[in-house]
Scaffold this motif. Structure first.
Motif, PDB file in Angstrom:
ATOM      1  N   PRO A  86       0.905  -1.276   0.164  1.00 29.72           N
ATOM      2  CA  PRO A  86      -0.057  -0.084  -0.022  1.00 29.72           C
ATOM      3  C   PRO A  86       0.842   1.233   0.097  1.00 29.72           C
ATOM      4  O   PRO A  86       0.356   2.208  -0.340  1.00 29.72           O
ATOM      5  N   ASP A  87       1.961   1.402   0.435  1.00 32.77           N
ATOM      6  CA  ASP A  87       2.879   2.450   0.727  1.00 32.77           C
ATOM      7  C   ASP A  87       3.651   3.142  -0.423  1.00 32.77           C
ATOM      8  O   ASP A  87       4.044   2.253  -1.117  1.00 32.77           O
ATOM      9  N   ILE A  88       3.539   4.314  -0.860  1.00 29.92           N
ATOM     10  CA  ILE A  88       4.380   4.869  -1.906  1.00 29.92           C
ATOM     11  C   ILE A  88       5.680   5.519  -1.067  1.00 29.92           C
ATOM     12  O   ILE A  88       5.473   6.037   0.105  1.00 29.92           O
ATOM     13  N   VAL A  89       6.740   5.367  -1.594  1.00 32.46           N
ATOM     14  CA  VAL A  89       8.151   5.521  -0.893  1.00 32.46           C
ATOM     15  C   VAL A  89       8.617   6.674  -2.083  1.00 32.46           C
ATOM     16  O   VAL A  89       8.813   6.356  -3.271  1.00 32.46           O
ATOM     17  N   LEU A  90       8.996   7.703  -1.413  1.00 34.79           N
ATOM     18  CA  LEU A  90       9.979   8.737  -2.308  1.00 34.79           C
ATOM     19  C   LEU A  90      11.071   9.242  -1.208  1.00 34.79           C
ATOM     20  O   LEU A  90      10.822   9.722  -0.306  1.00 34.79           O
ATOM     21  N   SER A  91      12.185   8.766  -1.728  1.00 35.88           N
ATOM     22  CA  SER A  91      13.357   9.203  -0.957  1.00 35.88           C
ATOM     23  C   SER A  91      14.515   9.817  -1.983  1.00 35.88           C
ATOM     24  O   SER A  91      14.670   9.489  -2.970  1.00 35.88           O
ATOM     25  N   TRP A 101      22.577  15.087   3.091  1.00 30.82           N
ATOM     26  CA  TRP A 101      21.281  14.985   3.683  1.00 30.82           C
ATOM     27  C   TRP A 101      20.562  13.722   2.993  1.00 30.82           C
ATOM     28  O   TRP A 101      20.695  13.384   1.711  1.00 30.82           O
ATOM     29  N   GLN A 102      19.398  13.235   3.850  1.00 29.59           N
ATOM     30  CA  GLN A 102      18.640  12.405   3.343  1.00 29.59           C
ATOM     31  C   GLN A 102      17.215  12.545   3.717  1.00 29.59           C
ATOM     32  O   GLN A 102      17.015  12.731   4.892  1.00 29.59           O
ATOM     33  N   TYR A 103      16.175  12.767   2.916  1.00 31.48           N
ATOM     34  CA  TYR A 103      14.772  12.819   2.976  1.00 31.48           C
ATOM     35  C   TYR A 103      13.887  11.716   2.571  1.00 31.48           C
ATOM     36  O   TYR A 103      14.052  11.487   1.279  1.00 31.48           O
ATOM     37  N   SER A 104      13.272  11.174   3.541  1.00 30.76           N
ATOM     38  CA  SER A 104      12.450  10.020   3.120  1.00 30.76           C
ATOM     39  C   SER A 104      10.726  10.042   3.622  1.00 30.76           C
ATOM     40  O   SER A 104      10.740  10.824   4.620  1.00 30.76           O
ATOM     41  N   LEU A 105      10.004   9.864   2.359  1.00 25.44           N
ATOM     42  CA  LEU A 105       8.706   9.931   2.701  1.00 25.44           C
ATOM     43  C   LEU A 105       7.809   8.757   2.328  1.00 25.44           C
ATOM     44  O   LEU A 105       8.015   8.414   1.188  1.00 25.44           O
ATOM     45  N   LYS A 106       7.075   8.417   3.431  1.00 24.69           N
ATOM     46  CA  LYS A 106       6.240   7.106   2.980  1.00 24.69           C
ATOM     47  C   LYS A 106       4.841   7.386   3.314  1.00 24.69           C
ATOM     48  O   LYS A 106       4.621   7.824   4.330  1.00 24.69           O
ATOM     49  N   PHE A 107       4.022   7.013   2.486  1.00 23.87           N
ATOM     50  CA  PHE A 107       2.482   7.371   2.624  1.00 23.87           C
ATOM     51  C   PHE A 107       1.759   6.607   2.029  1.00 23.87           C
ATOM     52  O   PHE A 107       1.789   5.729   1.113  1.00 23.87           O
ATOM     53  N   ARG A 108       0.381   6.433   2.603  1.00 21.62           N
ATOM     54  CA  ARG A 108      -0.671   5.576   2.089  1.00 21.62           C
ATOM     55  C   ARG A 108      -2.050   6.109   2.306  1.00 21.62           C
ATOM     56  O   ARG A 108      -2.148   7.027   2.683  1.00 21.62           O
ATOM     57  N   GLN A 109      -3.034   5.458   1.797  1.00 20.58           N
ATOM     58  CA  GLN A 109      -4.420   6.186   2.161  1.00 20.58           C
ATOM     59  C   GLN A 109      -5.027   5.101   3.322  1.00 20.58           C
ATOM     60  O   GLN A 109      -4.848   4.202   3.671  1.00 20.58           O
ATOM     61  N   ASP A 110      -5.743   6.246   4.042  1.00 22.50           N
ATOM     62  CA  ASP A 110      -6.258   5.593   5.438  1.00 22.50           C
ATOM     63  C   ASP A 110      -7.702   5.227   5.282  1.00 22.50           C
ATOM     64  O   ASP A 110      -8.034   5.122   3.953  1.00 22.50           O
ATOM     65  N   SER A 111      -8.118   4.714   6.333  1.00 22.08           N
ATOM     66  CA  SER A 111      -9.723   4.018   6.141  1.00 22.08           C
ATOM     67  C   SER A 111     -10.755   4.845   5.472  1.00 22.08           C
ATOM     68  O   SER A 111     -11.781   4.555   5.186  1.00 22.08           O
ATOM     69  N   MET A 116      -2.147   9.638   4.134  1.00 22.07           N
ATOM     70  CA  MET A 116      -1.617   9.604   5.642  1.00 22.07           C
ATOM     71  C   MET A 116      -0.170   9.113   5.428  1.00 22.07           C
ATOM     72  O   MET A 116       0.263   8.270   4.744  1.00 22.07           O
ATOM     73  N   ILE A 117       0.787   9.787   6.113  1.00 19.91           N
ATOM     74  CA  ILE A 117       2.104   9.788   6.263  1.00 19.91           C
ATOM     75  C   ILE A 117       2.275   8.375   7.162  1.00 19.91           C
ATOM     76  O   ILE A 117       1.844   8.340   8.437  1.00 19.91           O
ATOM     77  N   THR A 118       3.192   7.533   6.744  1.00 22.37           N
ATOM     78  CA  THR A 118       3.553   6.492   7.611  1.00 22.37           C
ATOM     79  C   THR A 118       4.752   6.412   7.937  1.00 22.37           C
ATOM     80  O   THR A 118       5.456   6.050   8.912  1.00 22.37           O
ATOM     81  N   GLU A 119       5.568   7.211   7.319  1.00 25.18           N
ATOM     82  CA  GLU A 119       7.255   7.506   7.484  1.00 25.18           C
ATOM     83  C   GLU A 119       7.641   8.874   7.224  1.00 25.18           C
ATOM     84  O   GLU A 119       7.284   9.015   6.017  1.00 25.18           O
ATOM     85  N   GLU A 120       8.285   9.720   8.137  1.00 29.95           N
ATOM     86  CA  GLU A 120       8.946  10.875   7.461  1.00 29.95           C
ATOM     87  C   GLU A 120      10.466  10.816   8.346  1.00 29.95           C
ATOM     88  O   GLU A 120      10.243  10.833   9.268  1.00 29.95           O
ATOM     89  N   LYS A 121      11.312  10.848   7.415  1.00 32.62           N
ATOM     90  CA  LYS A 121      12.855  10.666   8.125  1.00 32.62           C
ATOM     91  C   LYS A 121      13.576  11.875   7.421  1.00 32.62           C
ATOM     92  O   LYS A 121      13.694  12.050   6.179  1.00 32.62           O
ATOM     93  N   VAL A 122      14.593  12.283   8.437  1.00 29.98           N
ATOM     94  CA  VAL A 122      15.454  13.087   7.843  1.00 29.98           C
ATOM     95  C   VAL A 122      16.848  12.820   8.494  1.00 29.98           C
ATOM     96  O   VAL A 122      16.847  12.668   9.645  1.00 29.98           O
ATOM     97  N   VAL A 123      18.100  12.703   7.600  1.00 31.34           N
ATOM     98  CA  VAL A 123      19.199  12.345   8.173  1.00 31.34           C
ATOM     99  C   VAL A 123      20.051  13.099   7.511  1.00 31.34           C
ATOM    100  O   VAL A 123      20.181  13.485   6.422  1.00 31.34           O
TER     101      VAL A 123
END
Length: 385
Positions: A86-91, A101-111, A116-123
């Motif tokens: 279900p998740d779309i990932v863009l990193s 730097w690294q920026y990562s975003l993972k998101f999907r559709q809720d009920s 909805m974001i399932t992961e957001e990460k900055v390194v």
């Protein structure tokens, strides 16, 4: 990334996409200059749109929800080959020799069918600066409808990343739009040219004149009849480009942009945007409407601009004339191949047969264009039988 001396070299160094439009799973290194080559509908525009999506996340008036909505919702973004994932990932990885730097975003559709974001990460330099969902997100799930990237009260530690994303410039001028008298109504930063002339008009006069003078000199080589180029405003306050063309009249004749050829307008747009800033530049098929004798020098124009600004330029193209340029490295040409599990992306240098053909004296165009052409394209000659 702070300070003018360091900012010039900042660029995208890697992108990873999962379940994004055409792409099931793609991870590629990005040099300073990139040429995307592939058949129609292979995903060249959608690849560029990943960078535009990041820009929309961080831009004023944008944000996560607006960026998804602008693209028709999650159902339009999610790869058809994703199946149960279900998740779309863009990193992305960005930076220069001093800071990464690294920026990562993972998101999907809720009920409720909301993004909805399932992961957001900055390194930064291996140190995790942001890792969501955090404690606050777990207490209030509604927070996951927005990225920290888009909020000035939460992105302080990585604001330069947000500013870098928002600086991304995308251009795909449509001459018919530029010729429209009411072209700019309701349009701001329109990549198709709706407010292109307004943008020129809003540029400080000295800068505007200097840029137009450089464009005029370049156009005299590609369009020999054009002897002068200037911006003027009509009685309604609408800006227009005006060119003086030399012909049988003693002093020539002035024409506005509505009389310019498609190729002239597109070339003016390309030459203008190359002078604009040091931000990453995304271009769709810059060879459109241009004579092959002009298109073949586009890579050298890019290289000259990049020597001064270090600006990253990512281009989609079908042009054999552009790919004839001997200065294009094998790592700079990314080839797209549609497959049942989604489009794959590989640098030209990863193919032994391409290396062999180049060693035998063939051009990159001769090696790459046939490899990315549809296998059954020749059967189009049977149309109408």
């Amino acid at each position: 990334m702070k300070g003018p001396a360091r900012a010039t070299a900042v660029r995208f160094t890697e992108i990873e996409l999962k379940n994004w439009r055409n792409f099931g799973s793609v991870k590629v290194t990005l040099p300073q200059r990139v040429f995307l080559v592939g058949p129609n509908a292979s995903g060249k525009s959608n690849f560029l749109d990943a960078f535009r999506f990041l820009r929309d996340l961080a831009s004023v008036g944008g944000g996560f929800q607006a960026a998804v909505r602008r693209r028709g919702g999650l159902s339009s973004l999610r790869c058809l080959a994703a199946r149960r994932i279900p998740d779309i990932v863009l990193s992305v990885k960005i930076g220069h020799e001093d800071e990464r730097w690294q920026y990562s975003l993972k998101f999907r559709q809720d009920s409720q069918r909301r993004p909805m974001i399932t992961e957001e990460k900055v390194v930064r330099e291996g140190e995790v600066i942001l890792d969501r969902p955090d404690k606050s997100d777990k207490k209030d799930g509604e927070r996951l409808t927005q990225t920290y990237l888009e909020q000035v009260n939460t992105n302080k530690e990585f604001r330069e990343v947000a500013e870098f994303f928002s600086s991304v410039r995308y251009l795909h001028l449509v001459p018919q739009i530029i010729r429209e008298p009411d072209r700019s109504v309701g349009k701001i930063n329109d990549p198709f040219g709706g407010d292109f002339l307004e943008g020129i008009a809003q540029t400080p006069k000295n800068t505007q004149r200097a840029r137009l003078n450089r464009i005029q000199k370049a156009l005299e080589l590609a369009v020999p009849q054009l002897k002068e180029l200037e911006l003027h405003t009509d009685s309604r306050g609408i800006p227009h480009l005006r060119g003086r063309y030399e012909h049988w009249r003693l002093r020539g004749a002035w024409q506005d942009e509505d009389q310019f050829s498609d190729g002239t307008l597109r070339l003016i747009g390309l030459l203008w945007v190359l002078q604009e800033s040091k931000a990453p530049l995304l271009l769709e098929e810059p060879e459109l409407s241009l004579h092959p004798g002009v298109a073949r020098y586009i890579p050298q124009m890019f290289a000259r601009v990049q020597r001064h600004s270090k600006r990253q330029i990512i281009v989609s193209t079908h042009s054999g004339d552009i790919l004839q340029d001997e200065g294009i490295g094998l790592d700079e040409a990314l080839l797209l191949f549609p497959e049942t599990e989604g489009t794959i992306v590989k640098p030209a240098g990863s193919f032994d047969e391409i290396r062999i053909l180049l060693e035998q004296g063939m051009s990159l165009a001769d090696a790459v264009i046939p490899k990315t052409s549809p296998a059954k394209a020749r059967q189009l000659t049977l149309f109408g039988d």
